[in-house]
Design an enzyme around this catalytic site. Sequence first.
Site, mmCIF file in Angstrom:
data_model
loop_
_atom_site.group_PDB
_atom_site.id
_atom_site.type_symbol
_atom_site.label_atom_id
_atom_site.label_comp_id
_atom_site.label_asym_id
_atom_site.label_seq_id
_atom_site.Cartn_x
_atom_site.Cartn_y
_atom_site.Cartn_z
ATOM 1 N N GLU A 64 0.841 -1.203 -0.012
ATOM 2 C CA GLU A 64 0.071 0.025 0.085
ATOM 3 C C GLU A 64 0.934 1.288 0.029
ATOM 4 O O GLU A 64 1.924 1.277 0.544
ATOM 5 C CB GLU A 64 -0.836 0.047 1.054
ATOM 6 C CG GLU A 64 -1.761 -1.169 1.392
ATOM 7 C CD GLU A 64 -2.196 -1.159 2.616
ATOM 8 O OE1 GLU A 64 -3.612 -1.819 2.640
ATOM 9 O OE2 GLU A 64 -1.607 -0.998 3.764
ATOM 10 N N ASP A 235 -7.508 -5.073 8.947
ATOM 11 C CA ASP A 235 -7.020 -3.732 8.270
ATOM 12 C C ASP A 235 -6.946 -4.049 6.826
ATOM 13 O O ASP A 235 -6.070 -3.021 6.106
ATOM 14 C CB ASP A 235 -5.640 -3.217 8.935
ATOM 15 C CG ASP A 235 -4.585 -4.295 8.754
ATOM 16 O OD1 ASP A 235 -4.671 -5.248 8.221
ATOM 17 O OD2 ASP A 235 -3.424 -3.962 9.124
#
Length: 354
Positions: A64, A235
């Site tokens: 990410e 998450d």
Amino acid sequence: MSTPGPLAIVPFVSVDHMMQLIHRIGLEQMLCGLADAIEADFLRWPSFDKTPRVASHSLEGVIELMPTSDGDTYGFKYVNGHPKNMKDGLQTVTAFGLLADVATGYPVLLSEMTILTALRTAAMSALAARHLAPKRATTMAMIGNGAQSEFQALAFKAVCGIDTVRLYDTDSKATKKAMRNLAGRGLSLVACDSPEQAIQGAQIITTVTADKQNATILTDNMVGAGVHINAIGGDCPGKTELHRDILLRSDIFVEYPPQTRIEGEIQQLDPDHPVTELWQVMAGKATGRTGAAQITLFDSVGFAIEDFSALCYVRARLDKTGLFQRLDMVADPDDPRDLFGMVQRAAAGTGGIE
Ligand code: NAD
């Protein structure tokens, strides 16, 4: 050959320098400092550019990018999440990050962030609990005793005054490691054989496990009235820790809803299920804990502003400590239009010919 100008040299904080910085400042003091830095930035939330992080998913994990800017400084973090790594002797989460000057676009800091992420995540968790957990909470259950766990325990001690941590992990070796690392740091530590045992008498429950699935670390009947849940491990899409019924009984607090709806525990709920943005609680624009029986849930996924705050905190301490290297990172020709000429002139230094 031209010498790089001062703007072309970028301070780099290596893993070794980050560890020295932590010891120079003191771990608990740094956790408190990071919590304060994050809170100060959350209080000016509207001044930041915000976007859900850009994720590249694979079967094994996710990579990410997490960008933000306050108009003066731009920052981003590169971070991965690979739960299977641990079995191969690798970290589940690794990261590095960068700050840049918005006026020139030149980078002003490059830093390791594997360790800094553990610190900022712990500081963020404790900061959320400072606003949401029952007053005078003393005991925390911690389910999942991996890389993040000791940082979490110490942040809750330093920021919230927790004095007892009850630890559980499916792998007892992880619990033993955490007990060993936390020994002698002023916490009462209780190793538990089950999550049910771990949550006994705890006013705060932290879940910090790693598994790429919709897990049920806590079932609904395990969560009593009045507790604060600090849910760290869920998450990522398809990666959650709490049974949906717990969410339906809780008041849910999040960092940035557009990101948490994709990645957090609330991916299990309807897209319009009400949640409260934590910055609003900090700014006195929304209520946090309102009653002794209320279950508060911090659905943590980690947001770019927390990394920005952490990088700025580190940057502000570099001049005094000297704990960085100078990277020749930005090409800096004497004539900015003559990048090619600079490359040509470098041939003389290498003995190369064209
Ligand atoms: P880790 O792999 O080092 O540790 C995870 C631990 O969880 C392991 O010890 C494992 O044995 C244990 N575990 C797995 N399933 C369990 C279960 N059912 N019950 C109890 N224990 C169980 O990982 P880490 O670096 O400590 O990260 C933990 C999680 O936190 C990861 O999912 C990571 O993505 C997440 N994380 C979130 C944030 C955030 O800001 N919210 C930041 C960093 C990491």
